[in-house]
Write an enzyme that holds these catalytic residues in place. Structure first.
Site, PDB file in Angstrom:
ATOM      1  N   LYS A   5       0.846  -1.187   0.000  1.00 22.64           N
ATOM      2  CA  LYS A   5       0.000   0.000   0.000  1.00 22.64           C
ATOM      3  C   LYS A   5       0.887   1.246   0.000  1.00 22.64           C
ATOM      4  O   LYS A   5       1.934   1.266   0.657  1.00 22.64           O
ATOM      5  CB  LYS A   5      -0.905  -0.038   1.240  1.00 22.64           C
ATOM      6  CG  LYS A   5      -1.938   1.062   1.341  1.00 22.64           C
ATOM      7  CD  LYS A   5      -2.794   0.847   2.588  1.00 22.64           C
ATOM      8  CE  LYS A   5      -3.819   1.938   2.810  1.00 22.64           C
ATOM      9  NZ  LYS A   5      -4.624   1.699   4.029  1.00 22.64           N
ATOM     10  N   SER A  14      -9.532   1.519   3.307  1.00 27.51           N
ATOM     11  CA  SER A  14      -8.711   2.312   2.422  1.00 27.51           C
ATOM     12  C   SER A  14      -7.632   1.499   1.698  1.00 27.51           C
ATOM     13  O   SER A  14      -7.003   2.008   0.780  1.00 27.51           O
ATOM     14  CB  SER A  14      -8.028   3.423   3.231  1.00 27.51           C
ATOM     15  OG  SER A  14      -7.083   2.879   4.175  1.00 27.51           O
ATOM     16  N   SER A  32      -9.897  -0.887   7.368  1.00 21.56           N
ATOM     17  CA  SER A  32      -9.242  -0.632   6.089  1.00 21.56           C
ATOM     18  C   SER A  32      -8.571  -1.843   5.442  1.00 21.56           C
ATOM     19  O   SER A  32      -8.188  -1.786   4.275  1.00 21.56           O
ATOM     20  CB  SER A  32      -8.221   0.502   6.229  1.00 21.56           C
ATOM     21  OG  SER A  32      -8.867   1.702   6.543  1.00 21.56           O
TER      22      SER A  32
END
Length: 529
Positions: free
Chosen positions: A126, A206, A230
């Site tokens: 990420k 996210s 997330s």
């Protein structure tokens, strides 16, 4: 080299083409190509790289059916083909093929730097996880484009030590969905709008890009982060496995933060076993994150892979809180029927279901008031500390980020999505009386709520559909594993989540793996590009 921080009127079009340009440069350097790089029909051969597990890939390595270079080439081709539509990958690593060749050389010389199952396996991180290489670390924002990190994030270091290949950075909800309440999940200024590959809709966030990329077979495994939902949410929405570890089990050092009290780093993969291999690689002490020192007491002597047991459900006591289930399911009869079928499967595989349980103050958990009071204050403190440690950066504080967004409002879609969370956080002034009251309230909620439920009923895990349990796990620093469970009436994927108390990863792995092996719901999406 990092990208330049100077931007003119054509910056967006230039940056939007940078990913494809990087891919083309890498692919031109390869000797072999093709999305079907490895196919075989003889018994024991890996028939396709799509949906291949880490175990499948390692077996193919040993049988000389596959090299890390060919594997990286395959994923680069898939990124080139699918990413313009799905937008799950923000950048590819220009050194990925070099790393692949190095892994192949080590394997052929019988001198690998690691015996980890991740040796020679490509992985996406990420884009809030720092890497000290040619990749940017920007949390999806132009405000951090060109920033230079002092070192690899703790988890990136551990992955490199395991011999993994850093394939690139996955997209995300910008600033881990903590800039604005109006921005859609999976959107960032740099990456655009990510899409789940099953419905082409909301990928949830996210860690959206990590889940999208794994689901669409643009990478073998990925790593995401979670403050509250997330990892669990995008894993559920994209029909993949996600592990949100016990707070501090994995290092947060070098990760663009929200809250050290809630932030976790964990794997997002297609199978429970792959996720466990990643967890084994990234768990452990990092002296740049003090929380890992105390939490390391929970790590079993021989790691977590030993708990991948097909009969892991047998004898486990699993709790069901119907209020949570009803909240997640709503009026969807297909979803409700599927969840009930899965509960029957758990029973048939030897689990004891403790039904119709209640959690004290459940509604208070889901109002988020105390949690939000703390998060905005912690965010300002933590982000300013992170930015101050950067070797170079266009911004050095949250105030700078707010000013940048105002100046580059079109680029960052400020008129459409705003930055009200940033502004609210900037108005805080450390951890004062209000924040201390909020913290005491969350401590009480955890003690009287989730913790009491688990201990009083002698549970091994709480079972819930989707990620509805995430606030309970988040505020307590508790672990959860979500496993593919099917589709609702609209064809949207969902998962079943197993949550437990701190250090309960071994139990949760046994339960999650047992459920996965009993159901085998996971199937690849049919993507039209």
């Amino acid at each position: 080299m990092v990208a330049s921080t100077s931007m003119g009127t054509t910056e967006k079009s230039q940056l939007s083409s940078s990913l494809l340009s990087s891919l083309l440069l890498i692919l031109l350097a390869t000797l072999f190509s093709g999305a079907q790089a490895i196919k075989g029909h003889r018994r024991g051969r890996l028939s396709s790289l799509r949906e291949a597990t880490v175990h499948d890939i390692q077996h193919a390595f040993k049988q000389n059916q596959l090299t890390s270079r060919k594997l990286v080439e395959f994923y680069l081709k898939e990124i080139e083909r699918l990413n313009p539509t799905l937008k799950g990958v923000l950048e590819v690593n220009p050194d990925a093929l070099f790393q692949a060749d190095k892994a192949d050389q080590e394997r052929h010389s019988h001198a690998p730097i690691s015996l980890s199952p991740l040796h020679g396996i490509p992985i996406l991180l990420k884009d809030n996880i720092a890497t000290k290489d040619k990749l940017n670390t920007t949390a999806g924002s132009y405000a951090l484009l060109g920033s230079v990190v002092p070192r690899d994030a703790g988890v990136a270091t551990k992955l490199r030590n395991a011999g993994a290949i850093i394939l690139g950075k996955a997209s995300l909800s910008e600033w881990s969905n903590f800039r604005s309440n109006r921005a859609p999940s999976g959107w960032s200024g740099r990456g655009g709008q990510g899409k789940d590959p099953y419905t082409m809709g909301d990928p949830s966030g996210s860690s959206s890009g990590s889940a999208i990329s794994v689901a669409a077979n643009m990478v073998a495994v990925a790593v995401g982060t979670e403050t509250d939902g997330s990892i669990l949410a995008p894993s559920s929405r994209n029909l993949v496995v996600g592990i949100k570890p016990t707070l501090g089990l994995t290092s947060r050092a070098g990760v663009v933060p929200i809250s050290p009290r809630q932030d976790s780093v964990g794997p997002i993969c297609r199978t429970v076993s792959d996720a466990v291999y990643v967890l084994d690689a990234i768990a452990g002490i990092d002296y740049n994150d003090n929380a890992t020192i105390e939490t390391s007491q929970y790590i079993p002597k021989c790691g977590y892979a030993q708990f991948l047991k097909a009969d892991g459900l047998r004898g486990k006591r699993l709790g069901i809180v119907r209020d949570l289930n009803d909240y997640a399911i709503g009026t969807d009869t297909i979803l409700n029927r599927t969840v009930e079928q899965h509960l029957d499967t758990l029973r048939h595989r030897g689990a004891v279901l403790v039904d119709n349980l209640k959690i004290a103050n459940l509604l208070e958990y889901h109002t988020f008031s105390s949690e939000n009071i703390l998060l905005v204050a912690e965010f300002k403190i933590s982000l300013n500390a992170y930015l101050s440690e950067l070797v170079a950066s266009p911004i050095r504080s949250l105030a700078d980020a707010i000013a940048f967004n105002k100046k580059k409002a079109k680029l960052e879609k400020i008129d459409e999505y705003g930055q009200e969370i940033f502004i609210e956080a900037q108005a805080t002034n450390g951890i004062g009386k209000v924040e201390k009251i909020a913290l005491a309230n969350l401590t009480r909620l955890t003690k009287e709520g989730f913790h009491k439920l688990m201990i009083k009923n002698d549970l091994d895990a709480l079972v819930t559909p989707h990620y509805v349990v995430s606030p309970l796990l988040a505020v307590g620093g508790f672990p959860g594993i979500i496993v593919p469970a099917g589709f609702d009436s609209k064809g949207t994927p969902f998962g079943i989540c197993f949550g437990g108390l701190k250090g309960w990863e071994p139990k949760l792995i046994e339960i999650a793996y047992g459920f996965e092996q009993a159901t085998k719901i996971r199937k690849p999406p049919k993507i039209k590009v």
